[in-house]
Scaffold this motif. Structure first.
Motif, PDB file in Angstrom:
ATOM      1  N   TYR A   1      -0.670   0.307  -7.461  1.00  0.00           N
ATOM      2  CA  TYR A   1       0.783   0.119  -6.848  1.00  0.00           C
ATOM      3  C   TYR A   1       1.214  -1.283  -7.258  1.00  0.00           C
ATOM      4  O   TYR A   1       0.281  -2.098  -6.989  1.00  0.00           O
ATOM      5  N   PRO A   2       2.425  -1.529  -7.406  1.00  0.00           N
ATOM      6  CA  PRO A   2       2.797  -2.912  -7.685  1.00  0.00           C
ATOM      7  C   PRO A   2       2.624  -3.683  -6.569  1.00  0.00           C
ATOM      8  O   PRO A   2       2.743  -3.228  -5.570  1.00  0.00           O
ATOM      9  N   PRO A   3       2.166  -5.155  -6.690  1.00  0.00           N
ATOM     10  CA  PRO A   3       2.016  -5.916  -5.666  1.00  0.00           C
ATOM     11  C   PRO A   3       3.595  -5.938  -4.727  1.00  0.00           C
ATOM     12  O   PRO A   3       3.274  -6.242  -3.320  1.00  0.00           O
ATOM     13  N   GLU A   4       4.654  -6.005  -5.513  1.00  0.00           N
ATOM     14  CA  GLU A   4       5.822  -5.898  -4.522  1.00  0.00           C
ATOM     15  C   GLU A   4       6.154  -5.041  -3.632  1.00  0.00           C
ATOM     16  O   GLU A   4       6.521  -5.210  -2.463  1.00  0.00           O
ATOM     17  N   LEU A   5       5.709  -3.702  -4.266  1.00  0.00           N
ATOM     18  CA  LEU A   5       5.561  -2.617  -3.302  1.00  0.00           C
ATOM     19  C   LEU A   5       4.638  -2.785  -2.155  1.00  0.00           C
ATOM     20  O   LEU A   5       5.108  -2.415  -1.025  1.00  0.00           O
ATOM     21  N   ARG A   6       3.607  -2.980  -2.371  1.00  0.00           N
ATOM     22  CA  ARG A   6       2.471  -3.454  -1.483  1.00  0.00           C
ATOM     23  C   ARG A   6       3.064  -4.552  -0.228  1.00  0.00           C
ATOM     24  O   ARG A   6       3.112  -3.940   0.914  1.00  0.00           O
ATOM     25  N   GLU A   7       3.620  -5.431  -0.852  1.00  0.00           N
ATOM     26  CA  GLU A   7       4.142  -6.220   0.249  1.00  0.00           C
ATOM     27  C   GLU A   7       5.381  -6.043   1.075  1.00  0.00           C
ATOM     28  O   GLU A   7       5.510  -6.117   2.351  1.00  0.00           O
ATOM     29  N   ARG A   8       6.364  -5.111   0.444  1.00  0.00           N
ATOM     30  CA  ARG A   8       7.406  -4.379   1.021  1.00  0.00           C
ATOM     31  C   ARG A   8       6.883  -3.274   2.025  1.00  0.00           C
ATOM     32  O   ARG A   8       7.343  -3.414   3.333  1.00  0.00           O
TER      33      ARG A   8
ATOM     34  N   VAL B   1       3.900  -3.381   3.681  1.00  0.00           N
ATOM     35  CA  VAL B   1       3.283  -3.839   4.858  1.00  0.00           C
ATOM     36  C   VAL B   1       4.440  -4.698   5.496  1.00  0.00           C
ATOM     37  O   VAL B   1       4.369  -4.260   6.947  1.00  0.00           O
ATOM     38  N   ARG B   2       5.444  -5.237   5.021  1.00  0.00           N
ATOM     39  CA  ARG B   2       6.490  -5.665   5.924  1.00  0.00           C
ATOM     40  C   ARG B   2       7.133  -4.803   6.832  1.00  0.00           C
ATOM     41  O   ARG B   2       7.351  -5.009   7.673  1.00  0.00           O
TER      42      ARG B   2
ATOM     43  N   GLU C   1      -3.493   6.149   4.371  1.00  0.00           N
ATOM     44  CA  GLU C   1      -4.614   5.278   4.277  1.00  0.00           C
ATOM     45  C   GLU C   1      -4.799   4.116   3.574  1.00  0.00           C
ATOM     46  O   GLU C   1      -5.242   3.084   4.138  1.00  0.00           O
ATOM     47  N   SER C   2      -4.047   4.110   2.212  1.00  0.00           N
ATOM     48  CA  SER C   2      -3.823   2.975   1.577  1.00  0.00           C
ATOM     49  C   SER C   2      -2.982   1.936   2.308  1.00  0.00           C
ATOM     50  O   SER C   2      -3.314   0.773   2.320  1.00  0.00           O
ATOM     51  N   LEU C   3      -1.922   2.488   2.890  1.00  0.00           N
ATOM     52  CA  LEU C   3      -0.932   1.341   3.379  1.00  0.00           C
ATOM     53  C   LEU C   3      -1.684   1.054   4.747  1.00  0.00           C
ATOM     54  O   LEU C   3      -1.701  -0.220   5.273  1.00  0.00           O
ATOM     55  N   ARG C   4      -2.466   1.889   5.356  1.00  0.00           N
ATOM     56  CA  ARG C   4      -3.323   1.480   6.755  1.00  0.00           C
ATOM     57  C   ARG C   4      -4.171   0.090   6.122  1.00  0.00           C
ATOM     58  O   ARG C   4      -4.190  -0.735   6.852  1.00  0.00           O
ATOM     59  N   ASN C   5      -4.817   0.359   5.135  1.00  0.00           N
ATOM     60  CA  ASN C   5      -5.831  -0.735   4.683  1.00  0.00           C
ATOM     61  C   ASN C   5      -4.953  -2.067   4.395  1.00  0.00           C
ATOM     62  O   ASN C   5      -5.631  -3.031   4.709  1.00  0.00           O
ATOM     63  N   TRP C   6      -3.816  -1.688   3.618  1.00  0.00           N
ATOM     64  CA  TRP C   6      -3.031  -3.125   3.501  1.00  0.00           C
ATOM     65  C   TRP C   6      -2.505  -3.805   4.391  1.00  0.00           C
ATOM     66  O   TRP C   6      -2.474  -5.079   4.541  1.00  0.00           O
TER      67      TRP C   6
ATOM     68  N   ALA D   1      -3.622  -7.507   5.589  1.00  0.00           N
ATOM     69  CA  ALA D   1      -2.523  -8.441   6.072  1.00  0.00           C
ATOM     70  C   ALA D   1      -2.659  -9.242   7.050  1.00  0.00           C
ATOM     71  O   ALA D   1      -2.484 -10.222   7.316  1.00  0.00           O
ATOM     72  N   GLU D   2      -3.161  -8.415   8.215  1.00  0.00           N
ATOM     73  CA  GLU D   2      -3.414  -9.075   9.270  1.00  0.00           C
ATOM     74  C   GLU D   2      -4.704  -9.946   9.342  1.00  0.00           C
ATOM     75  O   GLU D   2      -4.670 -11.021  10.147  1.00  0.00           O
ATOM     76  N   ILE D   3      -5.705  -9.560   8.667  1.00  0.00           N
ATOM     77  CA  ILE D   3      -6.918 -10.554   8.559  1.00  0.00           C
ATOM     78  C   ILE D   3      -6.213 -11.814   7.718  1.00  0.00           C
ATOM     79  O   ILE D   3      -6.657 -13.024   7.952  1.00  0.00           O
ATOM     80  N   ASP D   4      -5.542 -11.510   6.846  1.00  0.00           N
ATOM     81  CA  ASP D   4      -5.225 -12.795   5.987  1.00  0.00           C
ATOM     82  C   ASP D   4      -4.051 -13.638   6.766  1.00  0.00           C
ATOM     83  O   ASP D   4      -4.247 -15.076   6.659  1.00  0.00           O
ATOM     84  N   GLU D   5      -3.256 -13.255   7.850  1.00  0.00           N
ATOM     85  CA  GLU D   5      -2.762 -14.025   8.586  1.00  0.00           C
ATOM     86  C   GLU D   5      -3.423 -14.468   9.990  1.00  0.00           C
ATOM     87  O   GLU D   5      -2.919 -15.425  10.709  1.00  0.00           O
TER      88      GLU D   5
END
Length: 119
Positions: free
Chosen positions: A20-27, A29-30, A58-63, A67-71
């Motif tokens: 998945y493109p990074p933009e989609l991942r970020e969107r 998660v947001r 499951e992919s989204l759950r991992n992202w 993201a919560e770890i990174d924050e």
């Protein structure tokens, strides 16, 4: 890329091999974090957003988890730390391989010198 914003699967038959493109991942998660903030509950938010965007839940759950770890909201290795660890492990493998080659070469040339030296 398909019209829903999800990249098509490559030659791999496994859904886990999709990229998945990074933009989609970020969107995605947001959207999950906003949904959780609006509704006050986490239950079902990931599944709902994943279905809307055509992403595996499951992919989204991992992202979201990463993201919560990174924050700093969760404990664990940050993305930067994971990348650093992967780099160090790769370097370690290469150094071990180089050492094995050098050991083999030293043994080979040592044996060659023993055969040539007069006794």
């Amino acid at each position: 890329m398909e019209e829903d914003g999800v990249m098509a699967e490559h030659s791999s038959p496994h859904a886990s091999q999709r990229r998945y493109p990074p933009e989609l991942r970020e969107r995605a998660v947001r959207m999950v974090l906003e949904t959780v903030a609006e509704r006050g509950e986490r239950h079902g938010a990931v599944t709902r957003v994943a279905a809307q965007l055509g992403i595996g839940p499951e992919s989204l759950r991992n992202w979201v988890h990463q993201a919560e770890i990174d924050e700093g909201a969760r404990s664990g290795l940050t993305t930067a730390e994971r990348e650093r660890l992967k780099t160090l492990e790769r370097d370690n493998r290469e150094l071990r391989r180089a050492n094995e080659i050098l050991r083999s070469a030293a043994a080979f040339f040592g044996a060659e010198l023993d055969r040539r030296s007069p006794r």
